[in-house]
Design an enzyme around this catalytic site. Structure first.
Site, PDB file in Angstrom:
ATOM      1  CE  LYS A  13     -48.228 -88.846  32.419  1.00 52.33           C
ATOM      2  NZ  LYS A  13     -48.415 -88.318  31.100  1.00 52.33           N
ATOM      3  NE  ARG A 133     -48.779 -95.025  23.246  1.00 49.24           N
ATOM      4  CZ  ARG A 133     -48.681 -94.012  24.111  1.00 49.24           C
ATOM      5  NH1 ARG A 133     -49.710 -93.703  24.870  1.00 49.24           N
ATOM      6  NH2 ARG A 133     -47.580 -93.321  24.219  1.00 49.24           N
ATOM      7  NE  ARG A 144     -42.980 -93.332  25.333  1.00 47.43           N
ATOM      8  CZ  ARG A 144     -44.022 -94.093  25.654  1.00 47.43           C
ATOM      9  NH1 ARG A 144     -44.025 -95.372  25.360  1.00 47.43           N
ATOM     10  NH2 ARG A 144     -45.053 -93.570  26.250  1.00 47.43           N
TER      11      ARG A 144
HETATM   12  P1  AMP Z   1     -47.807 -89.599  25.656  1.00 48.76           P
HETATM   13  O1  AMP Z   1     -49.077 -90.105  25.091  1.00 48.76           O
HETATM   14  O2  AMP Z   1     -48.014 -88.431  26.590  1.00 48.76           O
HETATM   15  O3  AMP Z   1     -46.965 -90.683  26.281  1.00 48.76           O
HETATM   16  O4  AMP Z   1     -46.942 -89.014  24.440  1.00 48.76           O
HETATM   17  C1  AMP Z   1     -46.536 -89.841  23.373  1.00 48.76           C
HETATM   18  C2  AMP Z   1     -45.395 -89.184  22.619  1.00 48.76           C
HETATM   19  O5  AMP Z   1     -45.830 -87.926  22.093  1.00 48.76           O
HETATM   20  C3  AMP Z   1     -44.175 -88.854  23.460  1.00 48.76           C
HETATM   21  O6  AMP Z   1     -43.290 -89.956  23.612  1.00 48.76           O
HETATM   22  C4  AMP Z   1     -43.545 -87.728  22.621  1.00 48.76           C
HETATM   23  O7  AMP Z   1     -42.900 -88.239  21.477  1.00 48.76           O
HETATM   24  C5  AMP Z   1     -44.776 -86.959  22.145  1.00 48.76           C
HETATM   25  N1  AMP Z   1     -45.155 -85.907  23.114  1.00 48.76           N
HETATM   26  C6  AMP Z   1     -46.300 -85.833  23.846  1.00 48.76           C
HETATM   27  N2  AMP Z   1     -46.326 -84.727  24.607  1.00 48.76           N
HETATM   28  C7  AMP Z   1     -45.147 -84.076  24.364  1.00 48.76           C
HETATM   29  C8  AMP Z   1     -44.560 -82.891  24.867  1.00 48.76           C
HETATM   30  N3  AMP Z   1     -45.176 -82.132  25.795  1.00 48.76           N
HETATM   31  N4  AMP Z   1     -43.338 -82.540  24.379  1.00 48.76           N
HETATM   32  C9  AMP Z   1     -42.710 -83.275  23.457  1.00 48.76           C
HETATM   33  N5  AMP Z   1     -43.191 -84.427  22.960  1.00 48.76           N
HETATM   34  C10 AMP Z   1     -44.412 -84.831  23.397  1.00 48.76           C
END
Ligand code: AMP
Length: 196
Positions: A13, A133, A144
């Protein structure tokens, strides 16, 4: 154009979002990036968010809904934007619907990338080596993915029922995948009477 990108961790993504926002000249609203920035700055919000993020858990809906609302209120989002990583729960999707309804705005498209499980796990481990990360360890990755299945994948039905969901085959090179995305975008733009 106002669109959402949904997909499990590691599906690609991030890369495709970058391509899309350049192609459409719209802002990229990525909640993961916004939360990581808040964490880096050491703000109260960042500290609170990292309690959840570092363990692969979702940050509670009210926090995320508030930061997205503040971001969408800004001038650059009035013409449209790409929401990446938001909504991630039905509660967030409903909050977004309400927000857009109040502003007399609509979602044009929800895209989801489809990639098989082994490829997902491989891409995530590869990213953990390249980006370091803290939430990309094998255990956290598994968690996740489970959370994606339980909390986020129901959104696919939610948007399918609204008639705005389009699936994209996420296997292949980034260029091949983006060509498939562009074809959908151009199709939706034509229906809207815009030029993409
Ligand atoms: P990502 O970079 O989108 O994979 O997000 C990394 C982490 O940020 C996720 O594993 C969640 O802990 C938090 N996070 C990001 N977007 C959201 C969301 N819309 N709702 C809740 N937690 C989020």
């Amino acid at each position: 154009m106002r669109l959402i990108f949904i997909g499990p961790p590691g599906v690609g993504k991030g890369t495709q979002s970058q391509n899309l926002v350049e192609y459409l000249s719209i802002p990229h609203v990525a909640t993961g990036d916004m939360l990581r920035d808040a964490k880096k700055q050491g703000s109260e919000l960042g500290k609170l968010a990292s309690l959840h993020m570092d363990h692969g858990q979702l940050v509670p809906d009210p926090i995320v809904v508030q930061i997205v609302g503040e971001r969408l209120d800004r001038a650059d989002c009035q013409r449209g934007c790409l929401l990446d990583g938001f909504p991630r729960t039905i509660g967030q999707a409903k909050a977004l619907d309400e927000y857009l309804h109040q502003q007399n705005k609509d979602l044009d498209l929800v895209l989801t990338l489809d990639v098989n499980q082994e490829e997902l796990f491989r891409r995530l481990l590869d990213r953990s080596v390249k980006e370091g990360r803290v939430d990309d360890t094998p255990d956290t990755i598994r968690k996740r993915m489970r959370i994606y299945q339980e909390r986020t994948s129901p959104l696919l039905d939610y948007y399918q029922e609204k008639g705005i969901l389009r699936h994209v085959d996420g296997m292949g090179t980034p260029t091949e995948v983006f060509d498939r995305i562009k074809a959908i975008i151009d199709d939706v733009a034509k229906q809207k009477g815009d030029s993409a």
